[in-house]
Motif scaffolding. Structure first.
Motif, PDB file in Angstrom:
ATOM      1  N   LYS A  26       0.800  -1.163  -0.194  1.00 22.45           N
ATOM      2  CA  LYS A  26      -0.153   0.212  -0.135  1.00 22.45           C
ATOM      3  C   LYS A  26       0.910   1.009  -0.134  1.00 22.45           C
ATOM      4  O   LYS A  26       0.683   2.068  -0.625  1.00 22.45           O
ATOM      5  CB  LYS A  26      -0.912  -0.022   1.166  1.00 22.45           C
ATOM      6  CG  LYS A  26      -2.041  -0.957   1.116  1.00 22.45           C
ATOM      7  CD  LYS A  26      -3.387  -0.073   1.038  1.00 22.45           C
ATOM      8  CE  LYS A  26      -4.572  -0.976   1.065  1.00 22.45           C
ATOM      9  NZ  LYS A  26      -5.539  -0.515   0.239  1.00 22.45           N
ATOM     10  N   GLN A  30       0.824   4.308  -2.751  1.00 24.60           N
ATOM     11  CA  GLN A  30       0.573   5.583  -2.554  1.00 24.60           C
ATOM     12  C   GLN A  30       1.640   6.741  -2.934  1.00 24.60           C
ATOM     13  O   GLN A  30       1.453   7.385  -3.564  1.00 24.60           O
ATOM     14  CB  GLN A  30       0.415   5.803  -1.196  1.00 24.60           C
ATOM     15  CG  GLN A  30      -0.809   5.487  -0.347  1.00 24.60           C
ATOM     16  CD  GLN A  30      -0.830   5.867   1.318  1.00 24.60           C
ATOM     17  OE1 GLN A  30      -0.218   5.438   1.848  1.00 24.60           O
ATOM     18  NE2 GLN A  30      -2.133   6.513   1.373  1.00 24.60           N
ATOM     19  N   THR A  45      -5.877   6.628   2.146  1.00 27.65           N
ATOM     20  CA  THR A  45      -5.590   5.440   1.593  1.00 27.65           C
ATOM     21  C   THR A  45      -6.420   5.133   0.598  1.00 27.65           C
ATOM     22  O   THR A  45      -6.376   4.652  -0.524  1.00 27.65           O
ATOM     23  CB  THR A  45      -5.161   4.592   2.604  1.00 27.65           C
ATOM     24  OG1 THR A  45      -4.273   4.666   3.598  1.00 27.65           O
ATOM     25  CG2 THR A  45      -5.038   2.987   2.218  1.00 27.65           C
ATOM     26  N   ASP A  49      -6.018   4.531  -3.389  1.00 25.03           N
ATOM     27  CA  ASP A  49      -6.687   3.096  -4.149  1.00 25.03           C
ATOM     28  C   ASP A  49      -7.483   3.655  -5.221  1.00 25.03           C
ATOM     29  O   ASP A  49      -7.347   3.063  -6.236  1.00 25.03           O
ATOM     30  CB  ASP A  49      -7.387   2.340  -3.121  1.00 25.03           C
ATOM     31  CG  ASP A  49      -6.510   1.839  -1.819  1.00 25.03           C
ATOM     32  OD1 ASP A  49      -5.416   1.692  -2.062  1.00 25.03           O
ATOM     33  OD2 ASP A  49      -7.265   1.082  -1.017  1.00 25.03           O
TER      34      ASP A  49
END
Length: 75
Positions: A26, A30, A45, A49
């Motif tokens: 993740k 990012q 977050t 996504d």
């Protein structure tokens, strides 16, 4: 009225399209989304996504895209 298509992408396909690696974390995603969009940060977050999925979908319109190989389309 316009009919809009619905597209579905595997997480590994999104990661491949954005980061070049289907097993990206993740944090890596990012950072790459921020870099690709020229942003200092992406606040959430979930926003990162969503932007990654949008980038994948844009890449999907290109025939040689990594995302294209992993995409399925539902209409």
């Amino acid at each position: 009225n316009r009919v809009l298509g619905v597209h579905e992408y595997a997480p590994s396909s999104i990661k491949q399209a954005v980061n070049g690696y289907g097993g990206a974390t993740k944090d890596q995603m990012q950072k790459m989304v921020k870099m690709l969009l020229g942003q200092k940060y992406v606040s959430e977050t979930d926003a990162a996504d969503a932007l990654a999925i949008a980038i994948c979908h844009i890449n999907n319109s290109m025939p040689a895209s990594a995302c294209h190989r992993g995409a399925s389309s539902v209409r």
